[in-house]
Design an enzyme around this catalytic site. Structure first.
Site, PDB file in Angstrom:
ATOM      1  N   GLU A 166      -9.348  34.339  10.032  1.00  0.00           N
ATOM      2  CA  GLU A 166      -9.514  33.413  11.163  1.00  0.00           C
ATOM      3  C   GLU A 166      -8.203  32.775  11.614  1.00  0.00           C
ATOM      4  O   GLU A 166      -8.040  31.561  11.600  1.00  0.00           O
ATOM      5  CB  GLU A 166     -10.544  32.332  10.824  1.00  0.00           C
ATOM      6  CG  GLU A 166     -11.927  32.903  10.578  1.00  0.00           C
ATOM      7  CD  GLU A 166     -13.009  31.835  10.488  1.00  0.00           C
ATOM      8  OE1 GLU A 166     -12.677  30.635  10.507  1.00  0.00           O
ATOM      9  OE2 GLU A 166     -14.192  32.210  10.423  1.00  0.00           O
ATOM     10  N   GLU A 375     -18.049  37.387   7.544  1.00  0.00           N
ATOM     11  CA  GLU A 375     -18.726  36.107   7.270  1.00  0.00           C
ATOM     12  C   GLU A 375     -19.878  35.911   8.245  1.00  0.00           C
ATOM     13  O   GLU A 375     -19.745  36.178   9.436  1.00  0.00           O
ATOM     14  CB  GLU A 375     -17.782  34.902   7.445  1.00  0.00           C
ATOM     15  CG  GLU A 375     -16.812  34.683   6.321  1.00  0.00           C
ATOM     16  CD  GLU A 375     -15.916  33.468   6.530  1.00  0.00           C
ATOM     17  OE1 GLU A 375     -16.359  32.467   7.137  1.00  0.00           O
ATOM     18  OE2 GLU A 375     -14.761  33.541   6.092  1.00  0.00           O
TER      19      GLU A 375
HETATM   20  C1  BGP Z   1     -15.077  29.795   8.379  1.00  0.00           C
HETATM   21  C2  BGP Z   1     -14.126  29.889   7.227  1.00  0.00           C
HETATM   22  C3  BGP Z   1     -14.753  29.686   5.890  1.00  0.00           C
HETATM   23  C4  BGP Z   1     -15.907  28.716   5.857  1.00  0.00           C
HETATM   24  C5  BGP Z   1     -16.822  28.808   7.059  1.00  0.00           C
HETATM   25  C6  BGP Z   1     -17.797  27.665   7.184  1.00  0.00           C
HETATM   26  O1  BGP Z   1     -14.404  29.324   9.484  1.00  0.00           O
HETATM   27  O2  BGP Z   1     -13.472  31.142   7.217  1.00  0.00           O
HETATM   28  O3  BGP Z   1     -13.732  29.408   4.976  1.00  0.00           O
HETATM   29  O4  BGP Z   1     -15.543  27.448   5.513  1.00  0.00           O
HETATM   30  O5  BGP Z   1     -16.104  28.896   8.246  1.00  0.00           O
HETATM   31  O6  BGP Z   1     -17.173  26.576   7.743  1.00  0.00           O
HETATM   32  P1  BGP Z   1     -17.464  25.105   7.298  1.00  0.00           P
HETATM   33  O7  BGP Z   1     -17.202  25.089   5.842  1.00  0.00           O
HETATM   34  O8  BGP Z   1     -16.509  24.259   8.075  1.00  0.00           O
HETATM   35  O9  BGP Z   1     -18.870  24.828   7.641  1.00  0.00           O
END
Ligand code: BGP
Length: 474
Positions: A166, A375
């Site tokens: 990201e 993800e």
């Molecule tokens: C993405 C990241 C992850 C994870 C996920 C959920 O942007 O790659 O590392 O954290 O989001 O986000 P959050 O934890 O802010 O809900």
């Protein structure tokens, strides 16, 4: 009828070093930008740190055991740069290599394909202090050397690699919204740091071809497909420029080595385009990935945003109080608005499985690259009931609808390599502490009160086990 998923589909789950490992200062690990950032008062929910996280560093064997029992086909994890090179470069720390080597061996023994992310946001603080991290072109060489070390160490045992996780989010939140380290709010610096990240990404992919000729590598991009709020041409234009500036700005560079023209023109007028040096274009063009990694959580809906009095940077919901986030945008271009057709989570994220299908179709049409969904998942409060039971039916509903979207996209003709649920165990949510949970496995870790870090399988764990077993039929 829906096309069946391809044989060998990588049913996976994901994590990132800082969010799971803990052991922040053990076995020679250096200090990362996150180790430092979380210590600044008020930056994270209740000041939560990843010092211990969910202690995966000490419990990885138990965690892999849980993956094996689930029948997981792939596990995506990231390497902490500071475990390999405590100061970002120089001498290798053998203890760091040992940890990941053991993890990879455990996974292989269990028949789980490791997917290794080179960079999931934890930059060596030494490089930040020395030359400003991503703001200097020196980062290209240092990131490449670090990556080459990992290619040499693990290239024969790891086939799938993710370069940058990201890039759009860590640069945006780090240099534009000041919500992540280094806490800068400056559009010009944002675009310049981002340009260096693109060059570093391309350089690493170039080196990968020599060191791991049989492997597959790609970036993981946080793609939130843009929709116009209405059929008013002004909203359509707003959504188009949002798609260019928020997504094509990165994905075009990954796929073709070129910035999108319309967006470039718009930024030129704002005098924020990055300085491009001789040789940059060639470097970017030579760094084509094997797949597009897609991190999909939600779509975004846009309308026009006036120049005078329009909204600017987002206010994020980091508490789980529904409705506490504020619309965001770029004055004179676009702003995000609620989409009345979509439900939202307690953190105000749109729930939109069709958006995943749309994202996959758009990537296929524009870039013709296979996609690894690196993800996707649901962050919610989970409640541990009497007797260690976590009934996360809302998570099952979310994942089920997104798996269906994948099957539809395959029917549409999109080539999809795998699907990694964010996340395998509960873990630290960067700004939201431990209360925003994503895992298939619950971890008894909290900001306050008793926490013994024990693991409990959630209802979604058992459900996903059956999904994997039936290759998506359920
Ligand atoms: C993405 C990241 C992850 C994870 C996920 C959920 O942007 O790659 O590392 O954290 O989001 O986000 P959050 O934890 O802010 O809900």
């Amino acid at each position: 009828t829906l096309a069946p998923l391809p044989k060998g589909f990588l049913w996976g789950a994901a994590s990132a070093a800082y969010q799971v490992e803990g052991a922040w200062n053990e076995d020679g690990k250096g200090v990362s930008n996150w180790d430092k950032f979380v210590r600044i008062p008020g930056k994270t929910f209740k000041g939560t740190t990843g010092d211990i996280a969910v202690d995966h560093y000490h419990r990885y064997r138990e965690d892999v055991q849980l993956m094996a029992e689930l029948g997981l086909k792939a596990y995506r994890f990231s390497v902490a740069w500071t475990r390999i090179f405590p100061d970002g470069r120089g001498k290798v720390n053998p203890k760091g290599i040992e940890f990941y080597s053991n993890l990879i061996d455990e996974l292989r023994k269990a028949g789980i394909e490791p997917i290794l992310t080179l960079y999931h946001w934890d930059l060596p603080q030494a490089l930040q202090d020395e030359y400003g991290g991503w703001e200097s072109r020196q980062i290209i060489e240092d990131f490449t050397n670090y990556s080459i070390e990992l290619f040499k160490q693990f290239g024969s045992r790891v086939k799938y690699w993710v370069s940058l996780n990201e890039q759009n989010i860590f640069t945006m939140l780090g240099y534009r919204a000041a919500a992540h380290p280094p806490g800068v709010k400056d559009e010009k610096r944002f675009y310049q740091a981002n340009h260096h990240a693109s060059l570093a990404n391309a350089s690493v992919i170039g080196a990968f071809r020599t060191h791991v000729p049989d492997g597959k590598i790609g970036p993981s991009f946080a793609y939130s497909p843009a929709y116009p709020l209405t059929a008013n041409p002004e909203d359509i234009l707003a959504a188009e420029i949002a798609e260019e500036l928020n997504s094509h700005w990165w994905m075009d560079v990954y796929a073709w080595g070129k910035y999108p023209k319309v967006a470039w023109k718009a930024l030129e007028r704002k005098r924020v385009v990055p300085i491009i040096e001789e040789g940059d274009a060639q470097l970017l063009e030579a760094g084509r990935p094997d797949f597009m990694g897609l991190n999909y959580y939600q779509s975004s809906t846009y309308e026009k945003n006036p120049l005078e009095g329009g909204v600017g940077q987002a206010e994020m919901n980091t508490t789980g109080k529904k409705g506490s986030s504020k619309d965001a945008g770029i004055q004179g271009m676009f702003k995000t608005v609620a989409n009345s057709y979509l439900e939202r989570t307690n953190w105000d994220w749109n729930i939109d499985p069709d958006g995943l299908r749309i994202a996959l179709r758009r990537i296929e049409s524009r870039y013709k690259l296979p996609v690894l969904i690196s993800e996707n998942g649901l962050g919610e409060f989970d409640e541990e009931k009497e007797g260690g039971i976590i009934e996360d039916d809302y998570r099952i509903d979310y994942i089920r609808s997104h798996v269906k979207a994948i099957q539809e996209a395959v029917t549409d003709g999109v080539k999809i390599l795998g699907y990694c649920i964010w996340s395998f165990t509960d873990l630290l949510s960067w700004l939201n502490g431990f209360q925003k949970r994503y895992g298939l496995v619950y971890v008894n870790q909290h900001e306050e009160g008793e926490h013994d870090l024990s693991r409990i399988k959630k209802k979604s764990y058992y459900w996903y086990k059956n999904v994997i077993h039936t290759n998506g039929e359920e």
